[in-house]
Scaffold this motif. Structure first.
Motif, PDB file in Angstrom:
ATOM      1  N   ARG A  20       0.830  -1.219   0.000  1.00 59.95           N
ATOM      2  CA  ARG A  20       0.000   0.000   0.000  1.00 59.95           C
ATOM      3  C   ARG A  20       0.866   1.271   0.000  1.00 59.95           C
ATOM      4  O   ARG A  20       0.625   2.215  -0.738  1.00 59.95           O
ATOM      5  CB  ARG A  20      -0.924  -0.013   1.224  1.00 59.95           C
ATOM      6  CG  ARG A  20      -2.172   0.838   1.043  1.00 59.95           C
ATOM      7  CD  ARG A  20      -3.073   0.707   2.249  1.00 59.95           C
ATOM      8  NE  ARG A  20      -2.476   1.297   3.437  1.00 59.95           N
ATOM      9  CZ  ARG A  20      -2.496   2.601   3.716  1.00 59.95           C
ATOM     10  NH1 ARG A  20      -3.083   3.425   2.885  1.00 59.95           N
ATOM     11  NH2 ARG A  20      -1.934   3.079   4.792  1.00 59.95           N
ATOM     12  N   GLU A  21       1.900   1.219   0.854  1.00 59.72           N
ATOM     13  CA  GLU A  21       2.756   2.396   0.986  1.00 59.72           C
ATOM     14  C   GLU A  21       3.488   2.703  -0.337  1.00 59.72           C
ATOM     15  O   GLU A  21       3.582   3.849  -0.754  1.00 59.72           O
ATOM     16  CB  GLU A  21       3.766   2.187   2.106  1.00 59.72           C
ATOM     17  CG  GLU A  21       4.344   3.495   2.609  1.00 59.72           C
ATOM     18  CD  GLU A  21       5.126   3.308   3.912  1.00 59.72           C
ATOM     19  OE1 GLU A  21       6.006   4.124   4.153  1.00 59.72           O
ATOM     20  OE2 GLU A  21       4.850   2.334   4.649  1.00 59.72           O
ATOM     21  N   LEU A  22       3.982   1.620  -0.974  1.00 62.81           N
ATOM     22  CA  LEU A  22       4.702   1.801  -2.234  1.00 62.81           C
ATOM     23  C   LEU A  22       3.783   2.407  -3.288  1.00 62.81           C
ATOM     24  O   LEU A  22       4.150   3.356  -3.993  1.00 62.81           O
ATOM     25  CB  LEU A  22       5.247   0.454  -2.732  1.00 62.81           C
ATOM     26  CG  LEU A  22       5.899   0.537  -4.123  1.00 62.81           C
ATOM     27  CD1 LEU A  22       7.231   1.272  -4.061  1.00 62.81           C
ATOM     28  CD2 LEU A  22       6.095  -0.848  -4.719  1.00 62.81           C
ATOM     29  N   PHE A  23       2.566   1.844  -3.387  1.00 60.65           N
ATOM     30  CA  PHE A  23       1.659   2.331  -4.425  1.00 60.65           C
ATOM     31  C   PHE A  23       1.193   3.759  -4.137  1.00 60.65           C
ATOM     32  O   PHE A  23       0.927   4.531  -5.062  1.00 60.65           O
ATOM     33  CB  PHE A  23       0.479   1.370  -4.616  1.00 60.65           C
ATOM     34  CG  PHE A  23       0.847   0.228  -5.515  1.00 60.65           C
ATOM     35  CD1 PHE A  23       0.635   0.298  -6.883  1.00 60.65           C
ATOM     36  CD2 PHE A  23       1.461  -0.916  -5.006  1.00 60.65           C
ATOM     37  CE1 PHE A  23       1.008  -0.731  -7.728  1.00 60.65           C
ATOM     38  CE2 PHE A  23       1.843  -1.956  -5.838  1.00 60.65           C
ATOM     39  CZ  PHE A  23       1.617  -1.868  -7.209  1.00 60.65           C
ATOM     40  N   GLU A  24       1.150   4.093  -2.836  1.00 65.03           N
ATOM     41  CA  GLU A  24       0.817   5.468  -2.458  1.00 65.03           C
ATOM     42  C   GLU A  24       1.916   6.412  -2.979  1.00 65.03           C
ATOM     43  O   GLU A  24       1.632   7.469  -3.547  1.00 65.03           O
ATOM     44  CB  GLU A  24       0.738   5.553  -0.940  1.00 65.03           C
ATOM     45  CG  GLU A  24       0.129   6.835  -0.402  1.00 65.03           C
ATOM     46  CD  GLU A  24       0.078   6.788   1.123  1.00 65.03           C
ATOM     47  OE1 GLU A  24      -0.964   6.381   1.657  1.00 65.03           O
ATOM     48  OE2 GLU A  24       1.096   7.140   1.761  1.00 65.03           O
ATOM     49  N   ILE A  25       3.178   5.994  -2.792  1.00 67.39           N
ATOM     50  CA  ILE A  25       4.315   6.816  -3.250  1.00 67.39           C
ATOM     51  C   ILE A  25       4.317   6.934  -4.778  1.00 67.39           C
ATOM     52  O   ILE A  25       4.477   8.022  -5.329  1.00 67.39           O
ATOM     53  CB  ILE A  25       5.656   6.201  -2.756  1.00 67.39           C
ATOM     54  CG1 ILE A  25       5.761   6.361  -1.241  1.00 67.39           C
ATOM     55  CG2 ILE A  25       6.847   6.837  -3.444  1.00 67.39           C
ATOM     56  CD1 ILE A  25       6.940   5.634  -0.622  1.00 67.39           C
ATOM     57  N   ILE A  26       4.091   5.769  -5.446  1.00 69.30           N
ATOM     58  CA  ILE A  26       4.074   5.795  -6.924  1.00 69.30           C
ATOM     59  C   ILE A  26       2.947   6.706  -7.418  1.00 69.30           C
ATOM     60  O   ILE A  26       3.142   7.527  -8.318  1.00 69.30           O
ATOM     61  CB  ILE A  26       3.894   4.361  -7.494  1.00 69.30           C
ATOM     62  CG1 ILE A  26       5.133   3.519  -7.202  1.00 69.30           C
ATOM     63  CG2 ILE A  26       3.629   4.411  -8.996  1.00 69.30           C
ATOM     64  CD1 ILE A  26       4.999   2.047  -7.594  1.00 69.30           C
TER      65      ILE A  26
END
Lengths: 235, 256
Positions: A20-26
């Motif tokens: 979730r965190e990665l996709f939030e950053i992307i």
């Protein structure tokens, strides 16, 4: 070597597990860069076309300034935007510092000259070719600009992609005005810088690999478009 | 100084389309057009002849309003101005300038500036493609057409707005005989539908085929402006006769 294979493993794991965190950053990276590129393309394309069509004293000086601004250091832009948006700055009342909007403003200032200068090059060649035809039709400057922008659309998409490439990989300015705040202003490049400084190199590399993926996709798109354009020209 | 169209002078239509009065053009220190006075009537075909560097293309650009005279006056007649001013003049260049669009879209571009219904527009496009014999290539990129086809398209695009004045700068210079024939047919059609045609060519046989009048320019001056038969029978000036005999010194070769 161990770090690299670990980085690939982490990158794959993060992507496959829909972290979730990665996709939030992307998502935030894409949002900031795409909005900035859209705004910059609007102003940059118009600027390039207007510089082709209008003749006025001092035009050459403007072109030189725009070309010089292509090499604007991101940290200088970041600092200027920071000074404008900080509480004591002229735009401090809007409370934009450390928000994605501030990051977009910084990126727009950074890539508009790039897009303006590159689009001027693309449009200048075309305008040289069309000029007598335009003048024989007694077209208005607006009609000329519309025709140039439409006919140069493939070339201008490449310019837009170049601008996007610069925006998505930019770190200096967005770090200063965004502050790299988790869940608020953290994007790919600032996250990589943070993980590197923390010593979690594998995670930083994993994020780098994903960023590289964007870059490769972007270059593939540019190459595809270039070949499409040269087919159209040469045939 | 010649002032004709003799043919048109004898006709009922005495209206002047464009009048040059002592027109001079200087670029830098070079005087390229010297005190030209002439009038262009509303009908017929004028062929402009003269050696390389004589000022023929400059004359055409002055007619088109692409250049402004350094001295003298170019006036446009009421017949010219009553028409939609953006539509009253079309020009085709030796190297056709085509938009980076399809053949059909190139013709449509010229019509965008006309206030006509979609139905009319479609009819005009279809008819223009027919005249240029490009119906089967309507949807392909204009830049994929052959040289002859590109010139036909440029001419069809110029003609589709039914201009009062059609200016053609050596449009058949690099075409094969078949393409030249199609272009000449198109020029005749334009003239027959009421468009004044001014064409530059070096081809004497083409001039004889097309022209009603010949305007002969040398060293930026008009030496003859005569009906075609008279010009080829008796050009009226030593320079024009020398040009027809292939003896006129060529300024490009520095033999003036």
């Amino acid at each position: 070597m161990g770090d690299l294979s670990e980085a690939f493993r982490i990158a794959f794991h993060l992507l496959a597990s829909f972290d979730r965190e990665l996709f939030e950053i992307i998502a935030l990276s894409l949002k900031v860069s795409l909005v900035a590129v859209a705004i910059s393309c609007f102003f940059g394309f118009l600027m390039g076309a207007a510089l082709c069509v209008y003749r006025f004293r001092g035009k050459q000086i403007i072109v030189i300034i725009i070309n010089a601004l292509m090499g604007l250091p991101p940290v200088v832009v970041g600092l200027c935007v920071y000074l404008m948006l900080s509480r004591s700055g002229p735009l401090g009342v809007f409370g934009l510092l450390y928000t994605p909007t501030a990051m977009i403003i910084a990126q727009v200032l950074l890539i508009t000259p790039l897009i303006g200068a590159l689009s001027l090059q693309v449009l200048h060649e075309m305008h040289k070719e069309y000029d007598e035809f335009f003048r024989s039709l007694h077209l208005s400057p607006l009609a000329k600009i519309k025709t140039l922008l439409w006919d140069a659309r493939f070339g201008l998409i490449i310019v837009g992609l170049a601008g996007f490439g610069r925006a998505i990989s930019e770190v200096g300015a967005v770090m200063i005005v965004g502050g790299n705040i988790n869940h608020l202003t953290r994007i790919m490049t600032t996250a990589i810088a943070l993980e590197t400084s923390k010593g979690t190199l594998a995670l930083a590399l994993a994020l780098g690999i994903i960023l590289l993926g964007f870059s490769v996709s972007l270059n593939a798109a540019v190459m595809f478009l270039r070949s499409a354009i040269s087919d159209d020209k040469n045939a | 100084m010649p002032e004709l169209d003799e043919k048109a002078k004898g006709s009922k239509n005495l209206d002047k389309l464009i009048r040059f009065q002592n027109v001079t053009l200087k670029i830098g220190h070079h005087q390229l057009i010297h005190d030209i006075s002439c009038s262009i009537n509303t009908t017929g075909k004028i062929v402009v002849m003269g050696p390389n560097g004589a000022g023929k293309s400059l004359f055409l650009r002055l007619l088109a309003g692409l250049m402004k005279p350094t001295a003298g006056k170019i006036t446009r007649g009421a017949h010219f101005l009553e028409h939609n001013q953006n539509m009253n003049l079309s020009m085709v260049f030796q190297n056709p300038v085509l938009l980076r669009r399809s053949t059909r879209a190139n013709i449509e571009y010229a019509l965008q500036r006309m206030n006509i219904s979609r139905q009319q527009r479609l009819q005009l496009i279809s008819s223009a493609l027919g005249v240029a014999r490009l119906e089967e290539k309507a949807l392909i990129s204009a830049r994929r057409l052959s040289g002859g086809e590109q010139q036909r398209l440029a001419l069809a695009r110029a003609m589709v707005v039914k201009p009062k004045l059609l200016l053609l700068d050596e449009v058949t210079a690099s075409l094969d005989p078949a393409s030249t024939q199609i272009v000449e047919t198109m020029i005749d059609e334009a003239a027959n539908s009421g468009t004044k045609v001014v064409l530059i060519t070096h081809d004497v046989r083409q001039a004889k085929r097309i022209a009603d009048n010949i305007l002969f320019i040398h060293q930026g001056k008009i030496f003859a402006y005569e009906p075609v038969r008279k010009f080829f029978r008796d050009p009226g000036s030593h320079e024009a006769q020398a040009y027809l005999d292939g003896k006129l010194p060529n300024p490009d070769l520095g033999s003036e």
